[in-house]
Design an enzyme around this catalytic site. Sequence first.
Site, PDB file in Angstrom:
ATOM      1  CE  LYS A  60      -1.806   1.579   4.056  1.00 45.69           C
ATOM      2  NZ  LYS A  60      -1.766   2.985   4.426  1.00 45.69           N
ATOM      3  CG  ASN A  61       2.437   2.678   3.552  1.00 50.09           C
ATOM      4  OD1 ASN A  61       1.249   2.954   3.364  1.00 50.09           O
ATOM      5  ND2 ASN A  61       2.944   2.509   4.759  1.00 50.09           N
ATOM      6  CB  CYS A  76      -4.180   6.244  11.237  1.00 44.70           C
ATOM      7  SG  CYS A  76      -4.694   4.696  10.499  1.00 44.70           S
ATOM      8  NE  ARG A  78       0.209  10.220  10.378  1.00 45.21           N
ATOM      9  CZ  ARG A  78      -0.147   9.140   9.700  1.00 45.21           C
ATOM     10  NH1 ARG A  78      -1.360   8.681   9.800  1.00 45.21           N
ATOM     11  NH2 ARG A  78       0.705   8.534   8.920  1.00 45.21           N
ATOM     12  CG  ASP A 100       3.165   1.507   9.650  1.00 44.81           C
ATOM     13  OD1 ASP A 100       2.789   2.393  10.432  1.00 44.81           O
ATOM     14  OD2 ASP A 100       3.267   1.693   8.417  1.00 44.81           O
ATOM     15  NE  ARG A 130      -7.229   4.221   6.027  1.00 46.82           N
ATOM     16  CZ  ARG A 130      -6.501   5.132   6.649  1.00 46.82           C
ATOM     17  NH1 ARG A 130      -6.735   5.396   7.913  1.00 46.82           N
ATOM     18  NH2 ARG A 130      -5.564   5.791   6.016  1.00 46.82           N
TER      19      ARG A 130
HETATM   20  C1  UD1 Z   1       4.321   6.853   6.303  1.00 49.59           C
HETATM   21  C2  UD1 Z   1       3.482   5.600   6.172  1.00 49.59           C
HETATM   22  C3  UD1 Z   1       2.965   5.159   7.532  1.00 49.59           C
HETATM   23  C4  UD1 Z   1       4.123   5.004   8.514  1.00 49.59           C
HETATM   24  C5  UD1 Z   1       4.990   6.259   8.528  1.00 49.59           C
HETATM   25  C6  UD1 Z   1       6.251   6.111   9.362  1.00 49.59           C
HETATM   26  C7  UD1 Z   1       2.527   5.905   3.971  1.00 49.59           C
HETATM   27  C8  UD1 Z   1       1.314   6.101   3.157  1.00 49.59           C
HETATM   28  N1  UD1 Z   1       2.360   5.888   5.293  1.00 49.59           N
HETATM   29  O1  UD1 Z   1       3.475   7.875   6.803  1.00 49.59           O
HETATM   30  O2  UD1 Z   1       2.301   3.907   7.373  1.00 49.59           O
HETATM   31  O3  UD1 Z   1       3.614   4.799   9.819  1.00 49.59           O
HETATM   32  O4  UD1 Z   1       5.410   6.589   7.186  1.00 49.59           O
HETATM   33  O5  UD1 Z   1       6.984   5.015   8.927  1.00 49.59           O
HETATM   34  O6  UD1 Z   1       3.614   5.702   3.453  1.00 49.59           O
HETATM   35  N2  UD1 Z   1       6.099  14.780  10.500  1.00 49.59           N
HETATM   36  C9  UD1 Z   1       6.204  16.118  10.782  1.00 49.59           C
HETATM   37  N3  UD1 Z   1       6.066  17.010   9.750  1.00 49.59           N
HETATM   38  C10 UD1 Z   1       5.846  16.618   8.465  1.00 49.59           C
HETATM   39  C11 UD1 Z   1       5.758  15.246   8.184  1.00 49.59           C
HETATM   40  C12 UD1 Z   1       5.885  14.327   9.228  1.00 49.59           C
HETATM   41  O7  UD1 Z   1       6.397  16.520  11.936  1.00 49.59           O
HETATM   42  O8  UD1 Z   1       5.744  17.472   7.580  1.00 49.59           O
HETATM   43  C13 UD1 Z   1       6.213  13.800  11.613  1.00 49.59           C
HETATM   44  C14 UD1 Z   1       4.892  13.029  11.795  1.00 49.59           C
HETATM   45  O9  UD1 Z   1       3.995  13.745  12.598  1.00 49.59           O
HETATM   46  C15 UD1 Z   1       5.377  11.759  12.469  1.00 49.59           C
HETATM   47  C16 UD1 Z   1       6.747  11.541  11.811  1.00 49.59           C
HETATM   48  O10 UD1 Z   1       7.136  12.793  11.263  1.00 49.59           O
HETATM   49  O11 UD1 Z   1       5.526  11.958  13.854  1.00 49.59           O
HETATM   50  C17 UD1 Z   1       6.748  10.472  10.734  1.00 49.59           C
HETATM   51  O12 UD1 Z   1       5.893  10.841   9.697  1.00 49.59           O
HETATM   52  P1  UD1 Z   1       6.150  10.446   8.165  1.00 49.59           P
HETATM   53  O13 UD1 Z   1       7.453   9.722   8.052  1.00 49.59           O
HETATM   54  O14 UD1 Z   1       5.939  11.656   7.338  1.00 49.59           O
HETATM   55  O15 UD1 Z   1       4.987   9.417   7.926  1.00 49.59           O
HETATM   56  P2  UD1 Z   1       3.915   9.403   6.754  1.00 49.59           P
HETATM   57  O16 UD1 Z   1       4.583   9.685   5.462  1.00 49.59           O
HETATM   58  O17 UD1 Z   1       2.736  10.182   7.165  1.00 49.59           O
END
Ligand code: UD1
Length: 414
Positions: A18-19, A112, A117, A301, A393
């Site tokens: 999915k990711n 989620c 986030r 995850d 999901r």
């Molecule tokens: C992706 C995965 C999700 C997984 C996560 C971490 C997808 C679709 N989802 O989510 O399943 O749990 O990676 O491995 O690929 N953050 C900030 N600012 C930002 C972006 C992120 O502070 O602009 C923080 C988030 O709040 C969180 C951390 O960084 O605490 C990790 O987030 P991120 O690596 O961006 O995860 P996702 O891409 O949302």
Amino acid sequence: MIAGGRPLSGRVRVGGAKNAALPILGATLLTGEPCTVRDLPNLTDIDVMRNILRALGARVEVFGSSTTVEAKHLTSQTVPEHLMREMRSSIIVMGALLARFGRVKVSQPGGCAIGSRPIDLHLKGLKELGAEITERHGYIIAECDRLRGASIHLDFPSVGATENIMMAATLAEGQTVITNAAKEPEIVDLQNFINSLGAKIKGAGTDTIRIEGVEKLHGADYSVIPDRIVAGTYIIAGAITGGNIVVENVIPEHLDSLLAKLREMGVELDVKGDSVAVSAQHPLRAIDSLRTLPYPGFPTDLQAPMMALLCLASGTSIVTETVFESRFKHVDELRRMGANIKVNERTAVIKGVPTLSSATVAATDLRAGAALVLAGLAADGITIVEDVHHIYRGYDNLEDDLRSLGARIERIGG
Ligand code: UD1
């Protein structure tokens, strides 16, 4: 509804990730030529992404697990709010739309409920590439002429921000260097897909990614990698039931951190090519310290699924969640099943118990839901997991796959 207490046995095959699939479908917006993406899982999040592409005016055709997207004549650069709310990954179309059309409008994304986030790192990166960003009434509008390559350092190796910036930089003028980039296998898959369209990206999988901007991209035919989180969940299912199973279509090195921890617990693992054979005899040993970290660290995850297993290990385990700030919602539900867990901020202390007891519990998010299904497979009696829409999901064939391994599990209700 799960009638637990049966060791699983047999073979199960894992489908596409999915990711990896979500950003790759988003990246089809970078070209006007048709792109076929194969091995897509059959999940609601993938449907949402296809609907976003359709809402923008792309032609989207689905053939089994393949989807062909042709984003030749887009009619809109606004992602409809109801689709943005359904899934956080909808933000991933920002970079591609901005690079190709110079404008994109989105609302704050959903997803989620596992922490606040924010998307500040996505927006900071796009600004450094030359986008003007305004935030008004819950909408974010990004505009630019042609994006310009830049050196971008991420304060945290965010997966989504790395992907968004990579996509935007693909069509920018000149070179972009992303440092402290996320190193997840899904980033490598996105690089490989965009390069198959004619882009020049190097370094994905390391903390420095270099993107040489190009004028135009062509179409491609591409298969996504297998889902390491689904694979990990099935491997834990073998271990938690004291079973003997083989999980196929796995890229084992994507799961090194999980496999190391399972071996520490006494789970027997035999890795051969793209399959992992799992067998376990309880009681398993507790783990002194498990910390979730960006890849190649232990994946956040798999923290909830792993916690279900640790509930039954002999001794005390300590789990620290460093990636998301409120990702312990499964703890209360596991306690209802007899688990002994204490939480202090981002650390959970789990004292193993010999058995879990069946109960009615609720999935609060995708991976928490998977953890409860795992606990239900091990518990004596009938466990009911409610709110399973969260689980669908991320797992497209969960009951069928588990049933094929001998589990007694049925979907009841809507
Ligand atoms: C992706 C995965 C999700 C997984 C996560 C971490 C997808 C679709 N989802 O989510 O399943 O749990 O990676 O491995 O690929 N953050 C900030 N600012 C930002 C972006 C992120 O502070 O602009 C923080 C988030 O709040 C969180 C951390 O960084 O605490 C990790 O987030 P991120 O690596 O961006 O995860 P996702 O891409 O949302």
